[in-house]
Design a protein around this motif. Structure first.
Motif, PDB file in Angstrom:
ATOM      1  N   LEU A   1       0.822  -1.209   0.000  1.00  0.00           N
ATOM      2  CA  LEU A   1       0.000   0.000   0.000  1.00  0.00           C
ATOM      3  C   LEU A   1       0.855   1.258   0.000  1.00  0.00           C
TER       4      LEU A   1
ATOM      5  N   GLU B   1      -8.412   9.077  -7.414  1.00  0.00           N
ATOM      6  CA  GLU B   1      -9.599   8.215  -7.418  1.00  0.00           C
ATOM      7  C   GLU B   1     -10.473   8.426  -6.187  1.00  0.00           C
ATOM      8  N   GLU B   2      -9.870   8.600  -5.024  1.00  0.00           N
ATOM      9  CA  GLU B   2     -10.624   8.659  -3.782  1.00  0.00           C
ATOM     10  C   GLU B   2     -11.177  10.036  -3.445  1.00  0.00           C
TER      11      GLU B   2
ATOM     12  N   ASP C   1     -15.117   6.671  -4.515  1.00  0.00           N
ATOM     13  CA  ASP C   1     -15.409   5.325  -5.006  1.00  0.00           C
ATOM     14  C   ASP C   1     -15.977   4.423  -3.912  1.00  0.00           C
TER      15      ASP C   1
ATOM     16  N   ARG D   1      -2.331   8.265  -7.952  1.00  0.00           N
ATOM     17  CA  ARG D   1      -3.521   7.677  -8.583  1.00  0.00           C
ATOM     18  C   ARG D   1      -4.633   7.482  -7.553  1.00  0.00           C
ATOM     19  N   GLU D   2      -4.292   6.918  -6.403  1.00  0.00           N
ATOM     20  CA  GLU D   2      -5.298   6.655  -5.378  1.00  0.00           C
ATOM     21  C   GLU D   2      -5.972   7.937  -4.876  1.00  0.00           C
TER      22      GLU D   2
ATOM     23  N   GLY E   1      -5.374   6.377   0.480  1.00  0.00           N
ATOM     24  CA  GLY E   1      -4.377   5.697  -0.336  1.00  0.00           C
ATOM     25  C   GLY E   1      -4.866   4.307  -0.621  1.00  0.00           C
ATOM     26  N   GLY E   2      -3.986   3.471  -1.153  1.00  0.00           N
ATOM     27  CA  GLY E   2      -4.422   2.123  -1.458  1.00  0.00           C
ATOM     28  C   GLY E   2      -3.334   1.288  -2.081  1.00  0.00           C
TER      29      GLY E   2
ATOM     30  N   GLU F   1      -0.243  -1.200  -7.744  1.00  0.00           N
ATOM     31  CA  GLU F   1      -0.449  -2.147  -8.833  1.00  0.00           C
ATOM     32  C   GLU F   1       0.886  -2.584  -9.425  1.00  0.00           C
TER      33      GLU F   1
ATOM     34  N   ALA G   1       1.309   5.146  -7.344  1.00  0.00           N
ATOM     35  CA  ALA G   1       0.078   4.625  -6.745  1.00  0.00           C
ATOM     36  C   ALA G   1      -0.562   5.668  -5.830  1.00  0.00           C
TER      37      ALA G   1
END
Length: 140
Positions: free
Chosen positions: A7, A56-57, A109, A52-53, A37-38, A41, A49
Motif C-alpha cells: 500500500l 480516485e478517492e 469510489d 492515482r489513489e 491511499g491504497g 499495482e 500509486a
C-alpha cells in the motif's frame, strides 16, 4: 489464497491534524481511522500509486510528496487476517481550500465514507489510527 498487500498512504498535515477517513469494522464493532491511499499495482511505483489513489478517492492532486517510512502491518480486520507493507508519504494537498474545513468530503469510489481532519493526539486504543505504528511514525 493469502498474500501480502503493498500500500501507499498519503498523510497531509494541518498542524497537529492528519487527513483520514473514518471506517467501521462490524466484526469488531470498532470505528477506526486511516489515511487515504491504497494498493500498489504491478509495474507502478509507490509514489505513482499514491497520486492515482488520491485522484480516485478524493479527486485531489498532491505536492511535496516525500517518503516518511515503511510499516509492516499484521492484523485482524473484518473477520480475516491481513498482512500489509505500507509506504507512508508526507504530502500537501494542491487545493489549499481543503485545509479550511474539518470535513473535507467523502471517498468518491465508496458509499459515503467521510474524509476529515483529526488531531494526531485524538487517536488511542478505543479510537485507533491504522495501520499500527503510524501514530508513532508521525510523532517523530
Amino acid at each position: 489464497m493469502t498474500s501480502i498487500r503493498n500500500l501507499a498512504l498519503a498523510v497531509p498535515r494541518r498542524g497537529d491534524d492528519v487527513l483520514v477517513f473514518r471506517g467501521h469494522d462490524p466484526a469488531r464493532d470498532q470505528t477506526f481511522y486511516r489515511p487515504l491511499g491504497g494498493g500498489i499495482e504491478f509495474g507502478e511505483t509507490a509514489t505513482q500509486a499514491l497520486h492515482r489513489e488520491l485522484r480516485e478517492e478524493l479527486a485531489v492532486e498532491l505536492t511535496g510528496v516525500r517518503l516518511l517510512g515503511v510499516l509492516e502491518n499484521l492484523f485482524q480486520a473484518f473477520g480475516r487476517a491481513g498482512h500489509e507493507i505500507v509506504f507512508v508519504f508526507a504530502c500537501d494537498l494542491a487545493d489549499r481550500t481543503l485545509y479550511e474545513h474539518d470535513h473535507v468530503g467523502e471517498i468518491l469510489d465508496d458509499a459515503g465514507t467521510p474524509v476529515l481532519w483529526r488531531p494526531l493526539s485524538s487517536f488511542d486504543d478505543t479510537t485507533p489510527l491504522y495501520p499500527a505504528g503510524l501514530s508513532d511514525l508521525l510523532a517523530k
